[in-house]
Design a protein around this motif. Structure first.
Motif, PDB file in Angstrom:
ATOM      1  N   ALA A   1       0.732  -1.289   0.018  1.00 21.59           N
ATOM      2  CA  ALA A   1      -0.055  -0.181  -0.073  1.00 21.59           C
ATOM      3  C   ALA A   1       0.893   1.332  -0.007  1.00 21.59           C
ATOM      4  O   ALA A   1       0.455   2.307  -0.379  1.00 21.59           O
ATOM      5  N   ASN A   2       1.974   1.163   0.359  1.00 24.76           N
ATOM      6  CA  ASN A   2       3.228   2.242   0.328  1.00 24.76           C
ATOM      7  C   ASN A   2       3.767   2.293  -1.010  1.00 24.76           C
ATOM      8  O   ASN A   2       4.906   3.044  -0.939  1.00 24.76           O
ATOM      9  N   ALA A   3       3.069   1.908  -2.056  1.00 22.32           N
ATOM     10  CA  ALA A   3       3.913   1.784  -3.401  1.00 22.32           C
ATOM     11  C   ALA A   3       4.308   3.290  -3.765  1.00 22.32           C
ATOM     12  O   ALA A   3       5.090   3.320  -4.623  1.00 22.32           O
ATOM     13  N   PRO A   4       3.472   4.243  -3.486  1.00 24.48           N
ATOM     14  CA  PRO A   4       3.758   5.538  -4.051  1.00 24.48           C
ATOM     15  C   PRO A   4       5.176   5.801  -3.569  1.00 24.48           C
ATOM     16  O   PRO A   4       6.040   6.677  -4.464  1.00 24.48           O
ATOM     17  N   ALA A   5       5.939   5.540  -2.512  1.00 16.93           N
ATOM     18  CA  ALA A   5       7.287   5.816  -2.227  1.00 16.93           C
ATOM     19  C   ALA A   5       8.296   5.160  -3.529  1.00 16.93           C
ATOM     20  O   ALA A   5       9.311   5.740  -3.726  1.00 16.93           O
TER      21      ALA A   5
ATOM     22  N   ILE B   1       3.775   5.706   6.904  1.00 20.58           N
ATOM     23  CA  ILE B   1       3.296   5.060   8.062  1.00 20.58           C
ATOM     24  C   ILE B   1       1.891   4.787   8.156  1.00 20.58           C
ATOM     25  O   ILE B   1       1.131   5.784   7.470  1.00 20.58           O
ATOM     26  N   GLY B   2       1.252   3.940   8.899  1.00 23.89           N
ATOM     27  CA  GLY B   2      -0.161   3.837   9.193  1.00 23.89           C
ATOM     28  C   GLY B   2      -0.281   5.019  10.142  1.00 23.89           C
ATOM     29  O   GLY B   2       0.519   5.386  11.068  1.00 23.89           O
ATOM     30  N   ALA B   3      -1.723   5.487   9.746  1.00 24.34           N
ATOM     31  CA  ALA B   3      -2.174   6.568  10.758  1.00 24.34           C
ATOM     32  C   ALA B   3      -2.219   6.229  12.271  1.00 24.34           C
ATOM     33  O   ALA B   3      -1.923   7.057  12.908  1.00 24.34           O
TER      34      ALA B   3
ATOM     35  N   ASN C   1      -2.731   5.881   1.134  1.00 32.99           N
ATOM     36  CA  ASN C   1      -3.465   4.819   0.392  1.00 32.99           C
ATOM     37  C   ASN C   1      -4.758   4.615   1.068  1.00 32.99           C
ATOM     38  O   ASN C   1      -5.141   5.374   2.059  1.00 32.99           O
ATOM     39  N   TYR C   2      -5.952   3.944   0.376  1.00 33.90           N
ATOM     40  CA  TYR C   2      -7.019   3.479   0.921  1.00 33.90           C
ATOM     41  C   TYR C   2      -7.213   2.202   0.892  1.00 33.90           C
ATOM     42  O   TYR C   2      -6.703   1.639  -0.047  1.00 33.90           O
ATOM     43  N   GLY C   3      -7.901   1.516   1.864  1.00 32.59           N
ATOM     44  CA  GLY C   3      -7.895  -0.112   2.067  1.00 32.59           C
ATOM     45  C   GLY C   3      -6.805  -0.793   2.225  1.00 32.59           C
ATOM     46  O   GLY C   3      -5.766  -0.172   2.356  1.00 32.59           O
TER      47      GLY C   3
ATOM     48  N   TYR D   1      -2.437   3.964   5.058  1.00 31.09           N
ATOM     49  CA  TYR D   1      -0.878   4.678   5.347  1.00 31.09           C
ATOM     50  C   TYR D   1      -0.939   6.218   5.003  1.00 31.09           C
ATOM     51  O   TYR D   1      -1.691   6.601   4.067  1.00 31.09           O
ATOM     52  N   VAL D   2      -0.344   6.938   5.554  1.00 23.50           N
ATOM     53  CA  VAL D   2      -0.076   8.410   5.394  1.00 23.50           C
ATOM     54  C   VAL D   2       1.321   8.971   5.556  1.00 23.50           C
ATOM     55  O   VAL D   2       2.215   8.017   5.849  1.00 23.50           O
ATOM     56  N   ILE D   3       1.505   9.934   5.270  1.00 24.29           N
ATOM     57  CA  ILE D   3       2.661  10.622   5.266  1.00 24.29           C
ATOM     58  C   ILE D   3       2.925  11.282   6.617  1.00 24.29           C
ATOM     59  O   ILE D   3       1.687  12.278   6.509  1.00 24.29           O
ATOM     60  N   ALA D   4       3.845  11.331   7.472  1.00 28.45           N
ATOM     61  CA  ALA D   4       3.942  11.973   8.707  1.00 28.45           C
ATOM     62  C   ALA D   4       5.139  12.652   9.049  1.00 28.45           C
ATOM     63  O   ALA D   4       6.169  11.846   8.690  1.00 28.45           O
ATOM     64  N   ALA D   5       5.224  13.693   9.372  1.00 24.88           N
ATOM     65  CA  ALA D   5       6.536  14.370   9.686  1.00 24.88           C
ATOM     66  C   ALA D   5       6.668  14.978  11.168  1.00 24.88           C
ATOM     67  O   ALA D   5       5.503  15.367  11.690  1.00 24.88           O
TER      68      ALA D   5
END
Length: 331
Positions: free
Chosen positions: A35-39, A80-82, A102-104, A211-215
């Motif tokens: 699900a983190n494929a965009p990276a 990372i996951g929310a 992502n979703y799902g 999954y989300v992008i977190a800083a």
């Protein structure tokens, strides 16, 4: 004298160039999940580079390990996951979700030829899941068991903790009766003909964010322009995933070292087909919607009711879409 002056100017220019390069070096930690494929896509297709970023991707097995890397300053930003983000906040590690990835992705599966066909059938049974208190464990206990099945997760079922990579084997050998896992492990089981979906979370909660992008706070305060670059590259990667699925599937299959599997009829299923099957239960989007916020709040509430958080946190404390807006990616 002229030669010395020229040398000094060239040295100053070189130093300036190195400073500029260093300013755009970004260390990204990511949970190694499909699900983190965009990276992976952003790196493979040069989208980070096209935005002026020199990215160092560091893969991690789960959220808790990434938390340690964030806290120690080893990475600047995380895919990372929310749930780990609000769990960090509860423990005093200040970080913000700045975009969705992502979703799902999750489903409860059982043996294809077995007696379990619905949630009601899992009462008294053993379910494979990951570590207690993790994001997926919260989703299983809070949503699947308590909300959907109306079960007590501590008394109506037995939850067996194990690495996700071991779950299909545990299910196949009868060590467990069902497994709560994610892609590509779900698709591998289905395409082998050994498993069946009992509950697809994405059908019950359409396009739920995971999954989300977190800083962390330091990156938010000192690297805002680089985070904007990151989010623009992230949006390009998601567009590529959605517009060029065949090529994207090949890249994902290679990145995750997927191997061909044998179907029940003896035919060979190629890695890219596994990815295509996985897409039936997950997809990619960068924008954080109001329904996304509501779902993350629900996860927080589950964590409190399950005793994994001592106090309730408002979702506004962990979501910041101002960087996405300034990058032109959020309404």
């Amino acid at each position: 004298m002229k030669a010395i002056l020229t040398s000094l100017i060239l040295t100053a220019l070189a130093s300036s160039g190195h400073a500029e390069e260093a300013a755009h070096h970004l260390r990204i930690g990511w949970v190694q999940a499909m699900a983190n494929a965009p990276a992976i896509i952003a790196e493979e297709k040069g989208f980070y580079k096209s935005e002026g970023l020199d990215v160092e991707l560091k893969g991690f097995g789960d959220g808790p390990v990434i938390q340690q890397a964030v806290a120690s300053g080893e990475i600047d930003v995380a895919y990372i996951g929310a749930p780990p983000v609000y769990q960090w906040a509860a423990r005093g590690l200040k970080a913000k979700i700045i975009a969705k990835v992502n979703y799902g992705q999750a489903a409860l599966i059982a043996k294809a030829e077995g007696p379990i066909t619905s949630l009601s059938d899992i009462k008294g049974k053993t379910i494979a899941s990951v570590s207690r208190g993790s994001g997926m464990d919260v989703l299983l206990r809070g949503f699947v068991l308590k909300e959907k099945a109306r079960f007590d997760p501590d008394s109506d079922v037995t939850i067996s903790q194990m690495p996700v990579g071991n779950m299909n084997a545990a299910l196949d050998t009868g060590l467990v009766d069902a497994a709560f896992l994610w892609e590509p492990f779900i698709s591998q089981s289905l395409l082998r003909g050994t498993g069946k979906v009992v509950l697809d979370v994405n059908k019950e909660l359409p396009e739920y964010p995971w999954y989300v992008i977190a800083a962390p706070e330091k990156t938010l305060e000192t690297r805002r322009s680089d985070l904007e670059r990151l989010l623009r590259a992230h949006a390009k990667a998601i567009a590529f995933l959605n517009e060029q699925p065949d090529e994207a599937n090949q890249i994902i299959a290679k990145a995750f070292n997927l191997e061909a599997i044998k179907a029940k009829d003896g035919s060979e299923v190629q890695p890219a087909v596994i990815v295509a099957e996985a897409r039936k239960r997950l997809g990619w989007s960068a924008q954080i919607s109001s329904s996304d916020r509501a779902f993350i709040q629900k996860l927080i509430d589950y964590s409190v009711s399950l005793g994994f958080l001592n106090a309730k946190i408002d979702v506004s404390e962990v979501v910041d879409d101002t960087i996405a807006k300034s990058a032109g990616l959020q309404n």
